[in-house]
Design an enzyme around this catalytic site. Structure first.
Site, short mmCIF file in Angstrom:
data_model
loop_
_atom_site.label_atom_id
_atom_site.label_comp_id
_atom_site.label_asym_id
_atom_site.label_seq_id
_atom_site.Cartn_x
_atom_site.Cartn_y
_atom_site.Cartn_z
N GLU A 54 3.71 0.12 12.77
CA GLU A 54 2.57 -0.59 12.20
C GLU A 54 2.62 -2.09 12.47
OE1 GLU A 54 3.81 -1.16 7.56
OE2 GLU A 54 3.56 0.88 8.31
N LYS B 103 0.83 -1.20 0.00
CA LYS B 103 0.00 0.00 0.00
C LYS B 103 0.86 1.25 0.00
CE LYS B 103 -1.02 2.12 3.58
NZ LYS B 103 -1.42 2.58 4.93
N HIS C 247 -3.59 6.37 15.41
CA HIS C 247 -3.75 5.65 14.14
C HIS C 247 -5.23 5.38 13.86
CE1 HIS C 247 0.44 4.19 12.76
NE2 HIS C 247 0.56 5.31 13.45
N SER D 164 8.49 6.05 12.43
CA SER D 164 8.38 5.45 11.09
C SER D 164 9.34 6.04 10.08
CB SER D 164 6.94 5.58 10.57
OG SER D 164 6.01 5.03 11.47
#
EC number: 2.5.1.19
Length: 448
Positions: A336, A30, A363, A217
């Site tokens: 994640e 994605k 999130h 991240s």
């Protein structure tokens, strides 16, 4: 007979009767697909995106770009499907850039990449672009992008809801001056990526200075930089000898390119976890030898938790030892992965501490609170810390595992269900956000 709505339906999580042995073809990334769509839409010439992920988030991105005037043609080639080795399909998207324009309305759903990457694109459009989405999207941080765009010369109306959040309208005038901007991206690295992706189209390019706390991240920012460079952008980064927490993108035309999307390594997590907790072997074809995807960290993390892996011509071959060990790990760069790791940790033979992920409270749902509640309601012993979770394994029992419209909560529940009979996943359909056909892939892995 009235059908049960998807969001309330319960899916009996399959229980593994023995060691899992399977080859699982994981669909495309994605993160790569949505970045590639943005870059192709801003390019000076058409480009191709091969084996893209077709999921809710990526279809929302494609639909949004089409609404702004970008041509995206979808084709399926039987020959490329064979050559592709099964990473989804032989599908390809041809992206044809055109003059971005409004008026248009963009549905972001609950996709962080759509709600954050596209307002800078809309600032380059001619006309108003309105952004709206799911109720949860109104609660997710967007101020870093909105405030930065205003500094760079954009006109944005965010008065319909809470300031600095959806819904909002970007009044594009066909260009944006750009230049230097300071932002606090400690709540989402996507703030940085959003500005960098559109930076080549700004008159002065862009210089992004992060002035807040620790950046989460970081692999996703490196992914953005690598993909920008691959289409001809000039990018200066801290890793290349630049100033700490400063990224510069020079103005210039982007090339159209032919890109084949890697499998989504984060979405491979539940399948690798299945091998780990059942003492089986799972092979993921097309696992890249070099990648910026955060999911590549699973090779090291799950090995430390009791498995072993080898990158072969067939792909990544991961084997569980029959024992699952607790782990003390900083997941700040790969947040994640936290739900899946927490699920495995709840089945381990020793406690685990997952650190560096306070940003997960912002999130798709508050993932730390959700994991704590759902695992504990199955008999677990999980406590939240300031920046993560502490997990003490306990004997778990069946029950309903709620997902809060969060795809990674659904796959975490499925992992637990492999080892714990009687787990029912509420709204497993939410996995379509990034992993379409997850229930079919999961039961296929088990030979059901």
């Amino acid at each position: 007979m009235t059908e049960t709505p998807a969001h309330t339906a319960l899916w009996p999580a399959p229980h593994a009767s023995g060691a899992v042995t399977a080859t699982v073809h994981v669909p495309g990334s994605k993160s790569v697909t949505n970045r590639a769509l943005v870059l192709a839409a801003l390019a000076a010439e058409p480009g191709w995106l091969r084996r893209p992920l077709r999921s809710r988030d990526t279809l929302l991105m494609a639909g949004a770009l089409r609404a702004m005037g970008v041509g995206i043609e979808e084709t399926v080639s039987s020959s490329s499907a064979v050559a592709g080795g099964g990473n989804g399909t032989g599908e390809a998207w041809r992206v044809i850039p055109s003059g971005l324009h409004g008026p248009a309305t963009v549905d972001v759903g609950n996709a962080g990449t759509v709600m954050r990457f596209l307002p800078p694109v809309a600032a380059l459009a001619d006309g108003p672009i309105h952004f709206d989405g799911d109720p949860r999207s109104y609660e997710r941080p967007l101020h870093g992008v909105i405030d930065a765009l205003r500094v760079l010369g954009a006109r944005i109306d965010d008065t319909r809801g809470s300031a600095g959040a959806l819904p909002l309208t970007v009044h594009g005038c066909g260009a944006l001056e750009g230049g230097r901007v300071e932002i606090d991206a400690s709540s989402s690295s996507q703030f940085v990526s959003a500005l960098l992706l559109s930076g080549p189209g700004f008159n002065q390019g862009v210089e992004v200075r992060h002035v807040g706390g620790a950046l989460p991240s970081m692999p996703h920012i490196r992914m953005t930089v690598d993909m920008l460079r691959s289409v001809g952008a000039q990018v200066d980064t801290p890793e290349a000898g630049g100033e700490p927490n400063v990224w510069r993108v020079a103005p210039g035309a982007l090339l159209g390119r032919d890109l084949t999307v890697e499998p989504d390594l984060s979405n491979a997590q539940p399948f690798l976890a299945a091998a780990l907790i059942t003492g089986g072997t799972v092979t993921i074809p097309d696992w890249p030898a070099h990648t910026t995807q955060p999911g590549d960290a699973l090779r090291e993390i799950f090995t430390e938790m009791g498995g072993s892996c080898e990158l072969t011509e067939q792909g990544l071959v991961f084997t569980g030892s029959g024992s699952v060990h607790g782990i003390d790990v900083d997941l700040s760069e790969v947040g994640e992965l936290t739900p899946g790791i927490a699920a495995v940790a709840a089945l381990a033979d020793s406690p685990s501490t997952l650190r560096g992920v306070a940003h997960l409270r912002l999130h798709e749902t508050d993932r730390l609170a959700a994991l704590t509640k759902e695992i504990n309601e199955l008999g677990g012993d999980v406590t939240e810390t300031a920046d993560g979770l502490h997990i003490r394994p306990r004997r778990l029992h069946g029950g309903i595992f709620h997902t809060y419209d969060d795809h990674r909560m659904a796959t975490a529940g499925a992992i637990i269900g492999l080892a714990v009979d009687g787990v029912q996943i509420e709204n497993v359909a939410t996995t379509a956000k990034t992993l379409p056909d997850f229930p079919e892939l999961w039961t296929g892995m088990l030979g059901n």
